[in-house]
Structures are given as C-alpha cells and as structure tokens.
Design an enzyme around this catalytic site. Structure first.
Site, mmCIF file in Angstrom:
data_model
loop_
_atom_site.group_PDB
_atom_site.id
_atom_site.type_symbol
_atom_site.label_atom_id
_atom_site.label_comp_id
_atom_site.label_asym_id
_atom_site.label_seq_id
_atom_site.Cartn_x
_atom_site.Cartn_y
_atom_site.Cartn_z
ATOM 1 N N MET A 242 39.532 45.557 38.211
ATOM 2 C CA MET A 242 40.000 45.970 36.888
ATOM 3 C C MET A 242 40.654 44.786 36.189
ATOM 4 S SD MET A 242 38.968 48.956 36.479
ATOM 5 C CE MET A 242 39.801 49.218 34.912
ATOM 6 N N SER A 336 43.670 38.373 39.389
ATOM 7 C CA SER A 336 43.014 39.651 39.162
ATOM 8 C C SER A 336 43.901 40.490 38.267
ATOM 9 C CB SER A 336 42.737 40.326 40.515
ATOM 10 O OG SER A 336 41.972 41.489 40.355
ATOM 11 N N CYS A 337 43.811 41.797 38.411
ATOM 12 C CA CYS A 337 44.452 42.693 37.451
ATOM 13 C C CYS A 337 45.923 42.939 37.766
ATOM 14 C CB CYS A 337 43.706 44.024 37.441
ATOM 15 S SG CYS A 337 43.936 44.967 38.961
ATOM 16 N N GLU A 338 46.534 43.722 36.889
ATOM 17 C CA GLU A 338 47.951 44.067 37.029
ATOM 18 C C GLU A 338 48.253 44.708 38.371
ATOM 19 O OE1 GLU A 338 50.692 47.560 35.179
ATOM 20 O OE2 GLU A 338 49.547 46.370 33.737
ATOM 21 N N ARG A 340 46.894 44.160 41.215
ATOM 22 C CA ARG A 340 46.980 43.165 42.287
ATOM 23 C C ARG A 340 48.375 42.542 42.311
ATOM 24 N NH1 ARG A 340 42.621 38.800 44.384
ATOM 25 N NH2 ARG A 340 43.926 37.844 45.967
#
Length: 545
Positions: A242, A336-338, A340
């Site tokens: 994401m 990567s995304c929030e 992570r």
C-alpha cells in the site's frame, strides 16, 4: 589467478607456428587494445586471460573487476560464459553467437548489443540501461534491476526468473501462458507501474509477481483484490504494498527530526546531544523514519504518543548499543507505506524492552519479566501465524498481514508494544475468523510451550547470570558434563537410527538437536527452581490470562 604475461608467445616449432598464424589477428588486435589503456585499467591482465582462453579453447572468459573502460572488438568465438562485471564499461562489443551466460553487472552500460540466440542468463543489474534489445527465446533468467528502463520487450516463454526492481517501468509486459508448465517469479518492485494488465491472470498459480512500491491506483488494487479473492481464481500470487511508490527520499538532519518530538523548552539541549550521532550508521534513514512516524494514525490519534516517543529517544541517546540496534531496525522502514512505519515502531519498542531486560531493569521484578517474556512469546507465535497466512493469499502485502494480527489482537493478548490502529487493515486479507483462530492458537501454544521457551530466553539468562550466579554456574557445569559424557553417543545413536552414519550434514543437524535438548532440560530445571522460589516470595504467578 592466471599469471600476467604482456608478451604472451608460443613455442617456435612448425605446429605452434601454424596455431600462431591462426591466432595472429586476435593477438595483434588485443596487443593494440592493451597499449591504449587508460590509467588504472588492468588491460595487461585482461589480455593475458584472453590469450589463455583462446589457446586452451576455454568456454569461460572472466574479465571482471579489472577497471576496464572497454573490451576488444574480437572476443574468443568459442566462449559460452562471459563475466565483465564490476568494470567501467559504457558499451559491449559484438558478442559470440555461442554465448549462453552474460554477466555485466555494475558497469556504466547505456545499451546492449544484439543478444546471442542461445543466451540463457543475462545479468546486467546496476547499469544505466534505458532499453533492452530483443530477448532470445532461450533466455531463462534475467536481472536488469537498478537501471533506467522505461519499457520491456516481449518476454520469452522460457523465462523463469526476472528481476527488474528499481527501474522506470510504467507498465508491465503482456503475459501469455496457455499450457506452458514454467513456474515463474518476476520482480517489478519500485517502479512507476500504475495499472496491471489482465494478462497477468494468464500465469499459473505456482507463479509469483512482485509489484511492491509502485503507484498502483486504488481502482487497480480493488480490481485485483476482487479477482484474486474469487473461489475459482487460479492465477499467480501477487505481492504488492500500500505504497504510492513515491516516498520522499530526502531527509532533514537527525537532530532536527529528533527535537521535533520534544517540547520547545527542551529542544536546544536535545539538539546538542543528537548532533553527535548524525554520522552513525543508518542515522539518515532513522531521521526519515521519525518524520514518517509522526504522520501515522497512531501519532495522530493516540493520546500521549508524542511523549512516549520522546521518552524512548532519551533512552536511545543514553545507550550506544540500543541506539545502534534501533537505527538498524528502522533502516528500511520508510521504503513502503505508513503501516510499515507502524510495524517498525512495534519492533523498536520490542527492541527497547528486551534491551532493558538484558541490562537489568527487571532483575528484582520477576513478575514483570515474565509478563514481558509472555508478550514476546505471543508476538513470535503471531509472526508464525502471519507467515502461514501470507502463503494462502494470492494478492498480498506482507506488511499488512503481519501488522493486522498484532494490531487487531493487541488488546485481547495484552500486547503493549503493538500500535492500536493501522491504516490499511482492509487490504490485509485477515478475517475475523483468522483473528479468532490466531488468538486460540496463541493461548494453546502458550499453555504448552511458554515455560520451555522462557527457560531458553536470552534476557532471562542475563538475569540469572547476574542474580543467581552460583545456580547458573552449577547449571553450566552440569551442561558441559552431559555434553562431554553423553553428547557423542547420543549423536551417534541418532545417526544410526536414521541410517545416516557418516553423513556430515546429518551429523551437524543431529548435534544441534542434542545440544538444544540438553540445554532445554538443564535450563528448564534451573528456571523452575528459581521461579518457584521467587514467585512464592512475592505472590506472582507463572500462569497468566
């Protein structure tokens, strides 16, 4: 290494004179190429290897790590393997038609020549390639990661493994499978891919496609999730994240990122302390992590979160070992995304507590140490469960799966290190039934396995060494006596029973098993003895809800 011989020559008799005449054009061209060497190039060594390869009719030519800026135009015609990696090459000459393996990684190539028709392996990662020539039908493996490629040519049907991470690809190639039995694994992570072609569903379910850290549209994600969740889906496993694929790689000075978590009246002193750490390993990525952490749902919605982070940072400033461990844990968190970032925060809090336990914080509070150990055990089991869940999903962001089990069970399993909110639970693939099953499994395994696990836990051993030195010394002596007197025979008996006597690998495995069983027995006895004494004194209990 072959000897360097700048004046490579052949014996002067009629047979060798005939050979020398055959090779004269090669030798003359190579000698001329050698004389044009730039400072720092090891062309003399390269020419020695070229001549040796030609005379011996060798099928391998290795010219890697010679700081070469170019290659001669006429390579030995018989070679099937050419390794020119780790040089300064900007182009390659015409390649022999016999070539099957080409290794030219970590150069400065902007383009490739026509590829030989029998080529099976192409390894050109870490170059400056903007496009690729037509790929031969024989190609089995290809690594083009860390280049500047915008689009791919048609992929050969035989291609099993493709690594195209960190390029500028805006779309995936068309996939045609039919009845082809090839099991494929393709990596397209960290590109600029925004949509997925429907032809990806033509691949077999044994195949894997990795597309993490791409700016996939929400429409593309929803469509893929819907398709891959269908009971009759038989396509490949797709790994995504994401992420918008466009995380800001810029970072501000470490001291600035740290002081932002503190009240204004403390910022000057904190800044002065943290300036001293700005050149430590992973300091830059740790700075970026702190900025990303401030934008998570936990930071926005959890009361006292900022104070919690500030207190943690103060502990890091006081311990070089803890700071080093924490910087390493956070090293890849911003790629990567929030979520992570949130999972990394969980891991950092675990790192802190385990460090504190090892350093003596719980030496006089066995009940608190047991509670911490129980939480670490539960988290380990949840990781096992998440790993198994990932294997069942066809469209999966591994980070979301791991975080989902921790976040959604944080309250029921009393996980103090887990964030209570996550942003993308909806795409994790973790269902309410998965959570119920996971909770039951954790509690069952805790009932049956926790005592043995705790008896082998490193922080508990550190406590025993400090506070129960005599008992620890006795246990160690008992362990070494058992290893000296019983270990060889137990290993031999185990190998004989399995019919593997004389097998070195089996002996190592059997030895490790016997060692673990020995430690398990002795440390469990010691643990039971110490806990019985300590828990009866303060009224704590080994069992926990």
């Amino acid at each position: 290494m072959l000897p360097i011989n700048n004046n490579f020559s052949l014996p002067q008799n009629s047979f060798y004179n005939t050979i020398s005449g055959t090779y004269a054009d090669y030798f003359s061209a190579w000698d001329k190429w050698e004389k044009q060497a730039l400072p720092g190039e090891e062309r003399d060594e390269a020419v020695s290897r070229l001549k040796e390869c030609l005379i011996n009719n060798s099928d391998e030519l290795r010219l890697d790590r010679l700081n070469l800026s170019s290659l001669p135009d006429n390579l030995p015609a018989q070679i099937t393997l050419l390794n020119v990696s780790y040089n300064q090459l900007t182009n390659l000459p015409e390649l022999p038609v016999t070539l099957k393996k080409l290794y030219s990684a970590s150069n400065k190539l902007s383009e490739l020549p026509v590829l030989p028709p029998a080529l099976e392996s192409l390894q050109v990662q870490h170059n400056e390639l903007e496009n690729l020539p037509a790929l031969p039908d024989s190609l089995l493996t290809m690594n083009i990661s860390y280049n500047e490629i915008v689009s791919l040519p048609s992929l050969p049907q035989a291609l099993k493994n493709l690594r195209a991470t960190r390029n500028f690809l805006t779309e995936l190639p068309a996939f045609s499978e039919g009845n082809n039995p090839v099991v494929r694994e393709y990596f397209f992570d960290r590109n600029q891919i925004s949509h997925i072609p429907e032809s990806i569903l033509n691949l077999r379910n044994e195949c894997s496609i990795h597309i993490s850290d791409n700016p996939l549209s929400s429409h593309a994600l929803q469509a893929l999730q819907r398709l891959t969740s269908s009971p009759d889906y038989h396509g490949p496993r797709i790994y995504f994240s994401m992420s918008d694929g466009q995380q800001n790689t810029l970072h501000r000075p470490l001291a600035d990122a740290v002081t932002a978590w503190f009240p204004e009246n403390k910022q000057s002193d904190v800044s002065q302390i943290w300036h001293a750490f700005e050149h430590e390993e992973h300091a830059n990525t740790f700075s970026a992590f702190l900025d990303r952490l401030s934008d998570t749902v936990s930071a926005r919605n959890t009361s006292g979160f900022r104070e919690q982070v500030a207190a943690w940072l103060e502990k890091l400033s006081a311990s070089a070992e803890l700071r080093q461990q924490s910087f390493a844990v956070a090293a890849d968190a911003t790629e990567s995304c929030e979520d992570r970032v949130a999972l990394t925060w969980n891991n950092l809090r675990k790192t802190l507590l385990v460090h504190q336990a090892s350093e003596g914080l719980f030496d006089n509070d066995t009940g608190a140490l047991l509670s911490l150990g129980r939480e670490m055990f539960r988290l380990e089991i949840l990781e096992d469960i998440a790993r198994d869940k990932v294997r069942t999903l066809h469209f999966v962001d591994e980070i979301e799966v791991y975080l989902a089990f921790q976040t959604m069970l944080a309250e029921k399993l009393q996980l103090s290190t887990a964030v209570k909110e996550m942003r993308f639970y909806g795409v994790s693939g973790v269902t309410a039934n998965d959570l119920r099953t996971a909770e039951a499994m954790v509690r069952s395994r805790e009932e049956n396995e926790f005592k043995d696990w705790f008896s082998l836990w490193g922080p508990w051993h550190a406590v025993l060494k400090r506070t129960e030195a005599d008992r620890w010394a006795q246990a160690e002596e008992q362990k070494y006596e058992m290893l000296e007197n019983e270990y060889p025979q137990r290993v031999a008996d185990r190998l004989k029973a399995s019919g593997l006597s004389g097998d070195a690998d089996a002996e190592r495995e059997a030895g490790a098993q016997v060692m673990r069983e020995t430690e398990q027995l002795i440390y469990r006895q010691l643990t039971d003895e110490v806990l019985a004494l300590r828990l009866s004194e303060n009224g704590s209990q080994l069992h926990h809800s």
